[in-house]
Scaffold this motif. Sequence first.
Motif, mmCIF file in Angstrom:
data_model
loop_
_atom_site.group_PDB
_atom_site.id
_atom_site.type_symbol
_atom_site.label_atom_id
_atom_site.label_comp_id
_atom_site.label_asym_id
_atom_site.label_seq_id
_atom_site.Cartn_x
_atom_site.Cartn_y
_atom_site.Cartn_z
ATOM 1 N N ILE A 1 0.831 -1.210 0.000
ATOM 2 C CA ILE A 1 0.000 0.000 0.000
ATOM 3 C C ILE A 1 0.861 1.253 0.000
ATOM 4 C CG2 ILE A 1 -1.626 1.339 1.404
ATOM 5 C CD1 ILE A 1 -2.945 -1.277 2.209
ATOM 6 N N LEU A 2 1.929 1.267 0.802
ATOM 7 C CA LEU A 2 2.825 2.426 0.815
ATOM 8 C C LEU A 2 3.475 2.631 -0.547
ATOM 9 C CD1 LEU A 2 4.566 2.106 4.307
ATOM 10 C CD2 LEU A 2 2.816 3.745 3.620
ATOM 11 N N SER A 3 3.828 1.517 -1.200
ATOM 12 C CA SER A 3 4.461 1.614 -2.521
ATOM 13 C C SER A 3 3.486 2.178 -3.553
ATOM 14 C CB SER A 3 4.937 0.231 -2.980
ATOM 15 O OG SER A 3 5.852 -0.318 -2.054
ATOM 16 N N ALA A 4 2.211 1.849 -3.402
ATOM 17 C CA ALA A 4 1.207 2.294 -4.375
ATOM 18 C C ALA A 4 0.664 3.684 -4.064
ATOM 19 C CB ALA A 4 0.047 1.294 -4.415
ATOM 20 N N TYR A 5 1.082 4.261 -2.932
ATOM 21 C CA TYR A 5 0.502 5.543 -2.521
ATOM 22 C C TYR A 5 0.790 6.656 -3.522
ATOM 23 C CZ TYR A 5 -0.345 9.846 0.024
ATOM 24 O OH TYR A 5 -0.778 11.094 0.376
ATOM 25 N N LEU A 6 2.053 6.785 -3.946
ATOM 26 C CA LEU A 6 2.400 7.867 -4.883
ATOM 27 C C LEU A 6 1.659 7.736 -6.215
ATOM 28 C CD1 LEU A 6 6.213 8.415 -4.231
ATOM 29 C CD2 LEU A 6 4.315 9.902 -3.591
ATOM 30 N N PRO A 7 1.641 6.535 -6.848
ATOM 31 C CA PRO A 7 0.846 6.395 -8.075
ATOM 32 C C PRO A 7 -0.644 6.688 -7.846
ATOM 33 C CG PRO A 7 2.386 4.583 -7.885
ATOM 34 C CD PRO A 7 2.451 5.325 -6.596
ATOM 35 N N ALA A 8 -1.175 6.279 -6.679
ATOM 36 C CA ALA A 8 -2.589 6.526 -6.382
ATOM 37 C C ALA A 8 -2.839 8.029 -6.234
ATOM 38 C CB ALA A 8 -2.984 5.794 -5.102
#
Length: 859
Positions: A379-386
């Motif tokens: 989830i932390l890794s996907a935060y910036l793209p999200a």
Amino acid sequence: MTVLKTSMRNFFAHKGRMALSAVAVLLSVAFVCGTLVFTDTMNTTFDKLFAVTSSDVTVSAKGASDTGETTSGNGKPPVMPASVLGEVRKAQGVKSAEGTVFSTSVTVVDADKNNLSPKSGAPTIVGSWNGNDARTMKITSGAAPEGTDQIMVDADTADKHHLKLGDDIGVISAVGTHSAKISGIATFTVTNPGAAIFYLDTRTAQEALVGKTGVYTNVNVTADSGVSDAQLKKNVAAGIGGAYKVQTAKETADANQKDVESFLSVMKYAMLGFAGIAFLVGIFLIINTFSMLVAQRTREIGLMRAIGSSRRQVNRSVLTEALLLGVTGSVLGVGAGVGIAVGLMKLMGSMGMHLSTSDLTVAWTTPVAGVVLGVVVTILSAYLPARRAGKISPMAALRDAGAPADARAGRIRALIGLLLTGAGGYCLYLAAAADKATDGSLWLGLGVVLSLIGFVAVGPLLAGGVVRALGAVVLRIFGPVGRMAERNALRNPRRTGATGAALMIGLALVACLSVVGSSMVASATDQLDKSVGTDFIVQSDSGQLITPQAVKAVKSTPDLERVTEYKVLDAALTTPDGRTSKNETINAADPTYAEDLRTETVAGDLADAYRPDSMSVFEGFAKKHGIKVGSTVKVDFKDGTTADLTVRAITSDDVVIDKGAMYASITTAAKYVPADSMPLDVLVFATAKDGQETAAYKSLKSALHDYPQYTVRDQTDYKQALKDQIGQLLNMIYGLLALAIIVAVLGVVNTLALSVVERTREIGLMRAIGLSRRQLRRMIRLESVVIALFGALLGLGLGMGWGATAQKLLALEGLQVLEIPWGTIIAVFIGSAFVGLLAALIPAFRAGRMNVLNAIATE
């Protein structure tokens, strides 16, 4: 609910594109869970073993260690008189008591003098067969030993070395060599963690291990019903006085478990550290995956925004997909982790440490930790793209084919990256300039972290220049196809930087450790060449001391000019400043040791330290206590008397061999330590007559043929052994780092696969104007190669910088030589190109199979 449905539809619609990211999460979680399950299983195995093998109360000699390792300076186990057994039996609450003898300072050989000791590092134990051992061992063949010519062996050792009843066995101890025939084979009823165990009858064990009867190393005491171990300990201690060590079963088990746990903790946290590196690499893969998926779904997201979806809903939709990915990968990773643990157990079994799967321990915290860690990281890794997806405006999304890059954000990122890289470089400079290794290590750690983060942040900025340079060397020879591959790699510098960074991390660590390992070997070799003036070193690789008989055999060897004995004595030192330093050691040697080891002095002459009632101290000790040449130090020898020794030399701290040693002659030590308390030699040095080195080497090996517990090495052998030890450690570390590199390769595969999907229409147009399938596949492979080489170049350069800085700190400990292993560095760089080729195989194959018309029609 609508957000959840949308997220699930998108997740399953792109499940193929998510698969490699899920594999990265799976591998990382599996490694964490596998490590936890494996170490928990090891603890369970040893807990059971120690609980079963510990008697209610154990009485041992005062000199015995808490863990039962019974080794003293004379190579024999510390013992107590047999009368203690009678006194113990008289104590209130004692149901039974039995005296035993055992030693771990032994070597056991077969008839051909092959060593039967485990190669896993587990101990070799020879002891008397007793009732306590009968609780954990069952005689499955033959009978227990009776008489001096019989010995029993554990079944695992018998199977491993193909031993059978009637075979000859030699037990080599400080007393000498005892020969016997196998009378029985006993099988463990609990898990054997790999020790090789041999049993003699009690009288024979006393004679073979101690050299006299009427003594025991331990008395195993069993409590009467209703008597607690603590009360029994109190009663026994009162009956025998304070001259012996008395421990309850729990105290004995705890002491043994503490010893095991210290080893397991190092293994556990080292493996978790490598799992953390794999997670870090996986973060780049997940970021790239979601960044590209968001870019490819720009119109879709814009349409959602146009019909009323808020930024928050779009953001939550992407994060929900990440949650699904994290949960899927983590749950599968937990299962794979159990498989990894079983695999590690089988691996340890092949090395001699037998672990039963019946003891497999999966604590509830392990799957919870694995799932939570995997989900949170995803989830932390996907935060910036999200977040980037949520910022897309409806009209911009409907107008453009992809989300435009935020130029301002790119500039800020580049600036932050440059600042962090500069700060990291400055920390590395401070580490290299430090006066103390402890101070420098803090700067080194900070410099490594900052420079790594800085390189990751500045990766997109570096991608342009580095990829162009690599393209000029590698790609231009392939003509138009090579130029297109270069432009594809340059099209999205952020993506190229992130993909290369994943590979960079693993290779930076490989390069750093290679430099450190090579420098350690080169420095030690240089020290050996400069300092060691002897030709041969005789020692035991298992830590056994050298018996007088073996020393005599060395001294009787022809073609030798001199032989030097070397002992280590425990002592307490009272210095001129009035302070007493306990637990110090004095290295006692023959005066010829000053020629065998040319140790640099800062004051005085080392040869004078071997004069009567003289000694040397090392520089740091001298400064701490205000000692000068001519000062007197009071030396209270353990098992001896007190001596007033004059300091004749102060040795330099800037050495590797015998760093921090204090020397005196054996003659001086013998004046204050009785002959029966004088420790055996730790090492023996031998120097050949001029021109007789080869003959002396053969003669020395022949003279020690009957002493297989000792190894004869010349300087070449010693250097090779050192190189092999460091090489084995590095190979193990490289094996663990391979996990991070595998995840990085998955990142390259995923990036290329998503890139091919992103460029579907473009590929169709290129095929329509004449680009062949073969040329298309070559273009994608070349793009992959240049990305892999980009990551390798950054990683190897960064790693060599770390390694060179670390060597500066090692130089403060005497390891002065910096050696860059160019062969390894070049091989890794070239290997990275093959990694790139391998990663591109599937994406290139899929691109080549595209239908041209369908590709052109793709929106």
